[in-house]
Motif scaffolding. Structure first.
Motif, short mmCIF file in Angstrom:
data_model
loop_
_atom_site.label_atom_id
_atom_site.label_comp_id
_atom_site.label_asym_id
_atom_site.label_seq_id
_atom_site.Cartn_x
_atom_site.Cartn_y
_atom_site.Cartn_z
N THR A 488 33.46 25.88 -4.31
CA THR A 488 33.08 25.95 -2.90
C THR A 488 33.17 24.55 -2.30
O THR A 488 32.91 23.55 -2.97
N ARG A 489 33.51 24.49 -1.03
CA ARG A 489 33.77 23.20 -0.37
C ARG A 489 32.52 22.57 0.23
O ARG A 489 32.49 21.37 0.47
N ARG A 490 31.49 23.36 0.50
CA ARG A 490 30.25 22.82 1.11
C ARG A 490 29.06 23.36 0.31
O ARG A 490 28.37 24.29 0.75
N PRO A 491 28.79 22.77 -0.86
CA PRO A 491 27.83 23.36 -1.80
C PRO A 491 26.37 23.00 -1.52
O PRO A 491 25.71 22.36 -2.35
N LEU A 492 25.86 23.39 -0.38
CA LEU A 492 24.44 23.23 -0.13
C LEU A 492 23.99 24.32 0.82
O LEU A 492 24.81 24.92 1.53
N GLU A 493 22.71 24.57 0.83
CA GLU A 493 22.17 25.67 1.62
C GLU A 493 22.47 25.45 3.10
O GLU A 493 22.16 24.41 3.67
N GLY A 494 23.07 26.45 3.72
CA GLY A 494 23.43 26.36 5.13
C GLY A 494 24.73 25.64 5.40
O GLY A 494 25.20 25.63 6.54
N GLY A 495 25.34 25.06 4.36
CA GLY A 495 26.62 24.38 4.55
C GLY A 495 26.52 22.96 5.07
O GLY A 495 27.48 22.20 4.97
N GLY A 496 25.37 22.58 5.64
CA GLY A 496 25.20 21.23 6.16
C GLY A 496 26.02 20.97 7.42
O GLY A 496 26.78 21.81 7.89
N ILE A 529 20.88 21.96 -3.27
CA ILE A 529 22.29 21.68 -3.51
C ILE A 529 22.73 22.55 -4.67
O ILE A 529 22.03 22.65 -5.69
N TYR A 530 23.91 23.19 -4.53
CA TYR A 530 24.39 24.13 -5.54
C TYR A 530 25.58 23.55 -6.29
O TYR A 530 26.32 22.70 -5.77
N ALA A 531 25.78 24.07 -7.48
CA ALA A 531 27.00 23.74 -8.22
C ALA A 531 28.18 24.37 -7.51
O ALA A 531 28.16 25.55 -7.18
N SER A 532 29.22 23.57 -7.28
CA SER A 532 30.38 24.06 -6.55
C SER A 532 31.15 25.10 -7.34
O SER A 532 31.82 25.95 -6.76
N GLY A 533 31.05 25.07 -8.66
CA GLY A 533 31.73 26.04 -9.50
C GLY A 533 31.16 26.01 -10.91
O GLY A 533 30.30 25.18 -11.24
N ASP A 534 31.65 26.91 -11.74
CA ASP A 534 31.21 26.92 -13.14
C ASP A 534 31.68 25.65 -13.84
O ASP A 534 32.80 25.19 -13.61
N GLY A 535 30.83 25.11 -14.69
CA GLY A 535 31.24 23.90 -15.41
C GLY A 535 30.13 23.35 -16.29
O GLY A 535 29.09 23.99 -16.49
N VAL A 536 30.36 22.14 -16.79
CA VAL A 536 29.41 21.46 -17.68
C VAL A 536 28.99 20.14 -17.03
O VAL A 536 29.84 19.36 -16.57
N ARG A 579 26.40 27.61 -13.44
CA ARG A 579 27.21 28.63 -12.79
C ARG A 579 27.37 28.29 -11.32
O ARG A 579 26.55 27.58 -10.72
N GLN A 580 28.43 28.79 -10.71
CA GLN A 580 28.65 28.57 -9.29
C GLN A 580 27.47 29.14 -8.50
O GLN A 580 27.07 30.27 -8.68
N GLY A 581 26.91 28.30 -7.61
CA GLY A 581 25.77 28.72 -6.81
C GLY A 581 24.43 28.39 -7.42
O GLY A 581 23.39 28.64 -6.78
N GLN A 582 24.40 27.83 -8.62
CA GLN A 582 23.13 27.46 -9.26
C GLN A 582 22.59 26.17 -8.64
O GLN A 582 23.34 25.22 -8.42
N VAL A 583 21.29 26.13 -8.37
CA VAL A 583 20.68 24.93 -7.78
C VAL A 583 20.66 23.82 -8.82
O VAL A 583 20.15 24.00 -9.93
N ILE A 584 21.23 22.65 -8.46
CA ILE A 584 21.26 21.52 -9.37
C ILE A 584 20.45 20.33 -8.85
O ILE A 584 20.16 19.40 -9.59
N GLY A 585 20.09 20.33 -7.57
CA GLY A 585 19.34 19.22 -7.01
C GLY A 585 18.99 19.48 -5.56
O GLY A 585 19.19 20.59 -5.04
N TYR A 586 18.52 18.41 -4.88
CA TYR A 586 18.04 18.56 -3.51
C TYR A 586 18.49 17.36 -2.68
O TYR A 586 18.57 16.23 -3.18
N VAL A 587 18.77 17.61 -1.43
CA VAL A 587 19.29 16.58 -0.52
C VAL A 587 18.28 15.45 -0.38
O VAL A 587 17.06 15.67 -0.30
#
Length: 663
Positions: A488-496, A529-536, A579-587
């Motif tokens: 995803t190109r804008r990985p945060l709640e509401g898109g910012g 803030i969400y993970a833009s995609g699946d990964g490590v 996973r894509q969409g998982q919360v990883i942090g906060y602005v």
């Protein structure tokens, strides 16, 4: 003071013209007008009341100004109490502008189409007519109360709305296997092997066939060295082939050309007024027409109460026209109807006669008003276009969907399917449109979405429903790819809110020209803030100017980075799979930052790219063994989109839409 000083003081007062006088009194010796040392309570009270009245009037004016009600008198202007002017164009309405607003044609067609569908019933091929619902409409260019309560744009919610559909019963899936001919009732088809002795009748004799072959060969071979198929179109040019000018190719460079945007600060412009003109194609209840055009139930009830004595009819006849003037609302960011006029068409004179006009007052009431200035009605429905009124793609799709009674879940899926390729926060342009094909409602009112086509500018994106043998339905473009991207190109709640793009810029802190290696998406501190995609996860911690930073490694050489976080989500550490969409942090605003925002980067094989424009691979691609069957589905759906609508059938109570234009 002694006696000598007192006398000297009295002499000085007399020399200056001062004379001693009697004390103040309320008794007048000459009527009601006070003189000299006399007082009048009536005059004193009048002076005080005049001052208080002035203060109240000034206070009221300041109160209105401080409340920001710059359109306080707009509804009264909408009444057009002044003397009507000469005939004007459709764009000529009373508004605070010195430029005519552009007008765009609007399209709003909700039709029922029928096609002969082939299906297997007890081992036999049966052909029966099946209805489908087709919608072809321009996207709404103004946001009204129809979309007031839509949820805020949230990329994670979009992810959940675009999951593949797992059919519980394959037989319940919509059938688009078009037979190719219209049938009446049900027709059974039986396939049988053709007898070996059967030979079709000859269309031509042997002599004519031989003559045809001879002429074909003679025209194909020639002694003249000339190109074959001289009547064919010329080959593609260098520009069409995408070849860069080089060698002996002369290329021109445009000089002294300045490209100026039409409106440089459109996002900051306030809402303006716009007028919508529409024609009723078939007899329709006035309530339904108003509701589809942004009138709330409260507004409709007030208008019906105002019209009951002068326009008692609750239905609009075919050919009736409505002129609706919209203006900004005081309390919301939507447009509300300021004025609504009804015109009835007279076939005998082929004219449109004004029937009634209602207008909104400052007290929020709809009252009878004078007819607006006369115009020459266009043949097609039109709407004025104001750049300040144009909604975002996200809200426009919601507005258009609700206008045509689409279910909210269907609208969410449509938005989700295109959200990976389209910036849903951008404003639409006049003429942008959408096409939808659905099955007719079943006994429970359920409809299946079969096709969606979205046209923004000069680009049309198409997605077709296809069911794989395992019973999973998803939407694919003509190339067999889903609309979903694996990043995803804008990985945060509401898109910012986009504050700074990728590329060279003047650094806001160091004031030097430096490469901005990502995009800055502003949001409130603490926004997830969400993970833009699946990964490590590769990095979690502080890194120089990035502040709190996370790096995630994805497949095929893709990496993403997230900077300036206020804190990390629980459980996020190096080596964690996300996973894509998982919360990883906060602005936050850690590191070299001037305010709370997310700095987002995408790297491909270690090279930084623009996150908003880089071409990203699709998450899912249709398997090769299904491409042939998918091609048939595309052809069948395209045929349905081209079919003529079914004849209009008039019934007392019908739930299914007929071949008509929705206003």
């Amino acid at each position: 003071m002694n006696a000598a000083q007192r006398k000297r003081h009295t002499a000085q007062l007399r020399s200056s013209g001062y004379e001693d006088g009697p004390a103040l009194t309320v008794q007048s010796t000459d009527g009601d007008i006070p003189h000299g040392r006399e007082l009048s309570f009536a005059w004193l009270a009048g002076t005080v009341m005049t001052g208080l009245t002035s203060v109240l009037l000034m206070g009221a004016a300041l109160y209105i100004a401080f409340e920001g009600r710059d359109t306080f008198s707009t509804p009264y202007r909408a009444l057009h109490i002044e003397t009507p002017r000469e005939a004007a164009t459709p764009t000529d309405i009373s508004s605070k502008t010195f430029r005519a607003k552009p007008v765009t044609q609007t399209r709003s067609e909700l039709e029922t189409i029928e096609a002969g569908i082939r299906e297997m019933v007890d081992g036999r091929a049966m052909i029966r007519n099946q209805p489908f619902v087709r919608l072809r409409a321009t996207l709404a260019t103004a946001a009204t109360s129809l979309s007031d309560d839509v949820p805020a744009y949230d990329p994670v919610a979009i992810l959940n709305a675009t999951q593949p559909i797992e059919a519980a019963d394959a037989a319940s899936e919509a059938n688009t296997d078009i037979y190719g001919a219209d049938v009446e009732g049900e027709v059974a088809v039986r396939l049988a092997a053709m007898p070996a002795s059967f030979a079709p009748a000859a269309a031509i004799n042997d002599r004519l066939a031989a003559e045809f072959v001879r002429l074909t060969l003679e025209s194909a071979y020639s002694d003249i060295d000339a190109p074959m198929l001289a009547y064919a179109a010329a080959g593609p040019s260098l520009r069409e082939l995408g070849a860069a000018p080089g060698g002996n190719v002369v290329a021109g460079v445009a000089e002294n050309v300045t490209v100026m945007p039409k409106t440089t600060r459109a996002d900051e412009a306030g809402l303006g007024r716009t007028e919508r003109i529409l024609t009723v194609k078939e007899r329709s209840p006035l309530t339904d027409v108003l509701r589809r055009n942004g009138f709330t139930d409260t507004m409709i009830q007030a208008i019906n109460g105002t019209l009951k004595n002068v326009f008692p009819s609750i239905e609009l006849p075919p050919g009736a026209r409505l002129r609706i003037l919209f203006g900004p609302s005081v309390n919301t960011d939507s447009l509300v109807p300021y004025r609504m006029s009804i015109y009835l068409h007279e076939d005998r004179t082929n004219t449109d006669r004004h029937a009634v006009t209602v207008a909104l007052t400052d007290k929020g009431q709809y009252v009878l008003g004078l007819a607006p200035p006369e115009i020459e009605f266009p043949e097609e429905d039109t709407e004025e276009v104001s750049v300040a009124n144009l909604p975002s793609v996200y809200r426009s799709i919601w507005e258009t969907g609700r206008k045509h009674d689409l279910a909210d879940d269907t609208i969410r899926r449509i938005i989700g399917m295109f959200a990976y390729d389209v910036d849903m926060t951008k404003r639409i342009a006049a003429g942008d449109s959408i096409e939808i094909l659905k099955t007719a409602p079943d006994a429970e009112g359920k409809q299946d979405l079969l096709y969606v086509g979205l046209t923004l500018g000069n680009t049309t994106r198409q997605l077709y429903r296809f069911v794989t043998p395992d019973g999973v339905a998803d939407f694919y473009d003509p190339n067999g790819e889903t609309g979903k991207r694996f990043l995803t190109r804008r990985p945060l709640e509401g898109g910012g809110t986009l504050r700074s793009r990728f590329g060279y810029r003047i650094h806001p802190i160091f004031k030097t020209r430096k490469l901005h290696t990502g995009v800055d998406l502003a949001a409130r501190t603490g926004t997830p803030i969400y993970a833009s995609g699946d990964g490590v996860v590769q990095l979690v911690g502080w890194q120089s100017g990035y502040g709190n930073k996370i790096e995630i490694q994805h497949v095929n050489g893709y990496e993403t980075a997230y900077g300036h976080m206020s804190r990390f989500a629980d459980g996020i550490k190096p080596g964690t799979r996300v996973r894509q969409g998982q919360v990883i942090g906060y602005v936050g605003s850690t590191g070299y930052s001037t305010g709370p925002h997310l700095h987002f980067e995408i790297l491909i094989n270690g090279n930084l790219v623009d996150p908003l424009s880089v071409k990203l691979p699709r998450e899912n691609t249709l398997a090769e063994q299904y491409r042939g069957q998918f091609g048939q589905v595309i052809a069948q759906i395209n045929d349905l989109m081209k079919k003529e609508p079914a004849p209009v059938s008039v019934a007392a109570n019908t739930a299914a839409p007929t071949a008509a234009t929705t206003n």
